[in-house]
Design an enzyme around this catalytic site. Structure first.
Site, mmCIF file in Angstrom:
data_model
loop_
_atom_site.group_PDB
_atom_site.id
_atom_site.type_symbol
_atom_site.label_atom_id
_atom_site.label_comp_id
_atom_site.label_asym_id
_atom_site.label_seq_id
_atom_site.Cartn_x
_atom_site.Cartn_y
_atom_site.Cartn_z
ATOM 1 N N CYS A 1 0.961 -1.188 0.060
ATOM 2 C CA CYS A 1 0.073 -0.115 0.059
ATOM 3 C C CYS A 1 1.021 1.195 0.121
ATOM 4 O O CYS A 1 1.709 1.578 0.927
ATOM 5 C CB CYS A 1 -1.088 -0.065 1.283
ATOM 6 S SG CYS A 1 -1.301 1.540 1.957
ATOM 7 N N GLU A 2 0.576 2.217 -1.073
ATOM 8 C CA GLU A 2 1.512 3.356 -1.114
ATOM 9 C C GLU A 2 1.242 4.332 0.051
ATOM 10 O O GLU A 2 2.090 5.268 0.150
ATOM 11 C CB GLU A 2 1.364 4.012 -2.583
ATOM 12 C CG GLU A 2 0.083 4.540 -2.815
ATOM 13 C CD GLU A 2 0.100 4.938 -4.280
ATOM 14 O OE1 GLU A 2 0.721 4.591 -5.146
ATOM 15 O OE2 GLU A 2 -0.766 6.066 -4.613
ATOM 16 N N HIS A 3 0.314 4.418 0.857
ATOM 17 C CA HIS A 3 -0.009 5.218 1.832
ATOM 18 C C HIS A 3 0.637 4.779 3.243
ATOM 19 O O HIS A 3 0.961 5.665 3.771
ATOM 20 C CB HIS A 3 -1.605 5.408 2.020
ATOM 21 C CG HIS A 3 -2.181 5.914 1.069
ATOM 22 N ND1 HIS A 3 -3.697 5.657 0.726
ATOM 23 C CD2 HIS A 3 -1.944 6.729 -0.111
ATOM 24 C CE1 HIS A 3 -4.196 6.340 -0.526
ATOM 25 N NE2 HIS A 3 -3.075 6.904 -0.730
ATOM 26 N N HIS A 4 0.843 3.490 3.413
ATOM 27 C CA HIS A 4 1.367 3.294 4.682
ATOM 28 C C HIS A 4 2.720 2.288 4.442
ATOM 29 O O HIS A 4 3.458 1.830 5.279
ATOM 30 C CB HIS A 4 0.578 2.248 5.312
ATOM 31 C CG HIS A 4 -0.801 3.198 5.666
ATOM 32 N ND1 HIS A 4 -1.836 3.308 5.194
ATOM 33 C CD2 HIS A 4 -1.293 4.255 6.805
ATOM 34 C CE1 HIS A 4 -2.763 3.787 5.496
ATOM 35 N NE2 HIS A 4 -2.374 4.571 6.433
ATOM 36 N N CYS B 1 -2.924 -2.212 6.488
ATOM 37 C CA CYS B 1 -3.077 -1.091 7.170
ATOM 38 C C CYS B 1 -4.405 -0.957 7.660
ATOM 39 O O CYS B 1 -4.682 0.033 8.613
ATOM 40 C CB CYS B 1 -2.677 0.177 6.223
ATOM 41 S SG CYS B 1 -3.704 0.125 4.739
ATOM 42 N N HIS C 1 -5.834 -5.729 3.510
ATOM 43 C CA HIS C 1 -4.938 -4.617 3.698
ATOM 44 C C HIS C 1 -4.400 -4.552 5.295
ATOM 45 O O HIS C 1 -5.135 -4.503 6.132
ATOM 46 C CB HIS C 1 -5.398 -3.173 3.360
ATOM 47 C CG HIS C 1 -5.711 -3.233 1.869
ATOM 48 N ND1 HIS C 1 -5.172 -2.193 1.134
ATOM 49 C CD2 HIS C 1 -6.813 -3.723 1.237
ATOM 50 C CE1 HIS C 1 -5.776 -2.203 -0.172
ATOM 51 N NE2 HIS C 1 -6.582 -3.125 0.042
ATOM 52 N N GLN D 1 -5.099 -0.595 -4.574
ATOM 53 C CA GLN D 1 -5.794 -1.643 -5.012
ATOM 54 C C GLN D 1 -6.449 -1.141 -6.256
ATOM 55 O O GLN D 1 -6.500 -2.013 -7.266
ATOM 56 C CB GLN D 1 -6.582 -2.100 -4.085
ATOM 57 C CG GLN D 1 -7.361 -3.503 -4.627
ATOM 58 C CD GLN D 1 -8.263 -4.317 -3.262
ATOM 59 O OE1 GLN D 1 -7.698 -4.077 -2.381
ATOM 60 N NE2 GLN D 1 -8.971 -5.124 -3.989
HETATM 61 ZN ZN ZN Z 1 -2.676 1.707 3.361
#
Ligand code: ZN
Length: 185
Positions: free
Chosen positions: A76-79, A147, A145, A117
């Site tokens: 995941c590119e956010h976390h 996260c 996920h 995703q």
């Molecule tokens: Zn994430």
């Protein structure tokens, strides 16, 4: 190309940032290990599916082809935490098909990048459209996920489902129904 030295420096800083002693025995090799790991799990940044999707075979009048339950692991590119699950890819060939393992390879090319995703789902569908020029494509991803499960709302087992529908599948509900039938849903 992954810059291992930069990653090592960053991980060392990260360890300091969380208040760890980066020189204690258990952590001493961690920056190096993570740099090597990132080289592997982000290898898709240097790849395209071209070499997998350009080796095609002619076919006459084939119906829908569904490759289901392709296991994938992405980040995941956010976390920068993993998300992982199954990809299901259906297409209706116009006149060319591709070896089934090549669909899984295509998923890997895009999964091995910092990702969302939704974006991963679209990229797989677009790649098939671009290289195979099929009548239609339908891609469904189901993933968990980390996260969402190990932090934040902490809901283990939650599946995020994403769908990309293109070409004949968009216009023809019967084809979509056939997809769900072949999926056993
Ligand atoms: Zn994430």
């Amino acid at each position: 190309m992954v810059d291992r030295e930069k990653i090592e420096q960053a991980v060392a800083l990260l360890l300091e940032g969380i208040g760890e002693d980066r020189n204690r025995e258990g952590l001493r090799e961690t920056p190096d290990r993570i740099a090597r790991m990132y080289e592997e799990i982000f290898a898709g940044l240097d790849q395209t599916p071209e070499k997998y999707l350009t080796r095609t075979f002619p076919v006459q009048g084939s119906g829908m082809i569904l490759e289901k339950d392709i296991t994938f692991y992405s980040t995941c590119e956010h976390h920068l935490l993993p998300f992982y699950g199954k990809a299901h890819i259906a297409y209706i060939p116009r006149d060319r098909v591709v070896g089934l393992s090549k669909l899984a390879r295509t998923v890997e090319v895009y999964a091995r990048r910092p990702q969302l995703q939704e974006q991963l789902t679209l990229q797989i569908a677009e790649a098939l459209l671009e290289y195979l020029k099929p009548e239609g494509v339908m891609v469904m991803l189901e993933a968990e996920h980390m996260c969402m499960t190990m932090r934040g709302v902490k809901k283990p087992g939650t599946q995020t489902v994403t769908l990309a529908v293109r070409g004949a599948f968009e216009q023809n509900r019967d084809l979509q129904d056939e997809f769900w039938r072949m999926m056993g849903r």
